[in-house]
Design an enzyme around this catalytic site. Structure first.
Site, short mmCIF file in Angstrom:
data_model
loop_
_atom_site.label_atom_id
_atom_site.label_comp_id
_atom_site.label_asym_id
_atom_site.label_seq_id
_atom_site.Cartn_x
_atom_site.Cartn_y
_atom_site.Cartn_z
CB THR A 197 -0.94 0.04 1.23
OG1 THR A 197 -1.66 -1.18 1.30
CG2 THR A 197 -1.92 1.18 1.20
NE ARG B 221 -8.02 -8.47 1.24
CZ ARG B 221 -7.14 -7.50 1.49
NH1 ARG B 221 -6.85 -6.62 0.56
NH2 ARG B 221 -6.54 -7.42 2.65
CB VAL B 222 -12.93 -4.68 -0.73
CG1 VAL B 222 -12.63 -3.22 -0.42
CG2 VAL B 222 -13.56 -4.80 -2.11
N GLY B 223 -9.87 -4.64 0.77
CA GLY B 223 -9.14 -4.48 2.03
C GLY B 223 -9.47 -3.17 2.74
CG ASP B 224 -6.42 -1.50 5.10
OD1 ASP B 224 -5.96 -2.44 4.42
OD2 ASP B 224 -5.79 -0.44 5.29
CB THR C 35 0.54 0.55 5.05
OG1 THR C 35 1.27 -0.58 4.56
CG2 THR C 35 1.41 1.25 6.08
N GLY C 36 -0.77 -2.35 5.78
CA GLY C 36 -0.60 -3.61 6.49
C GLY C 36 -1.65 -4.62 6.08
N GLY D 44 -4.98 -5.85 5.64
CA GLY D 44 -6.27 -5.15 5.61
C GLY D 44 -7.29 -5.69 6.59
N1 GLY Z 1 -3.54 -2.79 3.36
C1 GLY Z 1 -3.90 -3.20 2.10
C2 GLY Z 1 -4.75 -4.37 2.02
O1 GLY Z 1 -4.77 -5.19 2.92
O2 GLY Z 1 -5.45 -4.50 1.05
#
Ligand code: GLY
Length: 307
Positions: free
Chosen positions: A171, A199-202, A221-222, A224
């Site tokens: 990220t 899949r959708v992350g944070d 960042t990390g 999600g």
């Molecule tokens: N931090 C980005 C994700 O997990 O998609």
């Protein structure tokens, strides 16, 4: 009000051979965003320009550098927000250049907060966004190169995956405050390596990977899933009403580390008064920042920054 911009290039395990090149691009991203602030532009414009630069560089897990899904595609998440509570996001958008600009278009042109998948891509194509060519997708290329290399071939499968994740970190993001005291944040990612399609992350989720109010701005960042579980960025801007920015970041990060463990991620934050705070519980995280009076951007890879 002193304009400030802070940029990160992802938390994770960053191989030594990539550090110098990434530092250079973080520094350029800081300059790109800061020059917007310096000519009186808004914090929102500044963070979008900084993140778009990083998407185009191909050196981070975002835009051209995005890592592949388990199907070998790229699916992109991005979001933007400013101090008026305006928020726009895109999730799981198949291969489109500059998803952070698409998130800005969602904010500016639609009554919605988030568009996802192929319809989000179609929205972008109609606005003149373009697909990235296969040979532009440097992230996908590097991951396959690593996996088929001697080092990759002989590593245990899980170790290989772990190392491949480290190659691109995770990220990119930027936070800023402009001369008028308005805060903004922008974030963009290819997501977790070999994630399931859809899949959708944070990064697209308000309060998880991004949050801004009139007092503070944060992007994460990390991993999600862990950042969503911890509502990392929401906690930071909420705590800032009662604590210093540094204490707010520590409290929110400590909560995530206790809840989901080490190596779950990192964050950058800025407040209305121009204080900066960053912290990560991973091996490394590239961060750069610049404000009026500094000779040039300061870029570091592992230290915590509280200013
Ligand atoms: N931090 C980005 C994700 O997990 O998609």
């Amino acid at each position: 009000m002193r304009p400030v911009i802070v940029v990160h290039g992802g938390a994770g395990r960053i191989p030594k051979k990539y550090v110098e090149e990434r530092k250079k691009h973080i520094s350029k991203a800081v300059y790109t965003g800061y020059s917007v602030l310096d000519r009186g532009g808004s914090a929102l414009e500044a963070v979008v320009e900084a993140v778009a630069y990083m998407e185009d560089s191909g050196w981070f897990n975002a835009g051209r550098g995005s890592v592949p899904t388990s199907d070998g595609d790229v699916e992109l998440d991005a979001a933007v927000m400013n101090c008026d509570g305006l928020f726009g996001a895109v999730g799981s958008v198949p291969n489109l250049a500059n998803p952070v600009r698409l998130a800005l278009e969602v904010l500016r042109r639609t009554p919605h907060r988030m568009l996802v998948g192929s319809k989000a891509k179609f929205f972008g194509l109609r606005l003149g966004f373009r697909e990235m060519y296969a040979d532009e997708l440097i992230g996908v290329k590097r991951i396959w190169e690593y996996i088929s290399s001697e080092e990759g071939e002989y590593a245990h499968l899980l170790d290989r995956l772990e190392r491949a994740r480290g190659i691109f970190g995770d990220t990119v993001g930027a936070v800023a405050v402009d001369a008028g005291g308005c805060l903004a944040a922008a974030v963009s990612t290819g997501g977790i390596l070999f994630k399931l399609g859809g899949r959708v992350g944070d990064s697209s989720i308000l309060g998880a990977g991004i949050m801004v109010n009139k007092v503070a701005s944060a992007v994460a960042t990390g991993v999600g899933e862990y950042i969503i579980d911890s509502m990392l960025c929401y906690n930071i801007v909420k705590y800032r009403r009662y604590y210093s920015l540094a204490a707010s970041v520590r409290k929110a990060m400590n909560f995530m580390t206790r809840f989901r463990g080490k190596d779950s991620g990192g964050v950058i934050a800025v407040d209305r008064w121009g204080h900066i705070a960053t912290m990560h519980n991973t091996e490394g995280m590239g961060v750069g920042y610049l404000y009026k009076g500094m000779d040039g951007p300061k870029v570091g890879f592992t230290e915590y920054v509280f200013i």
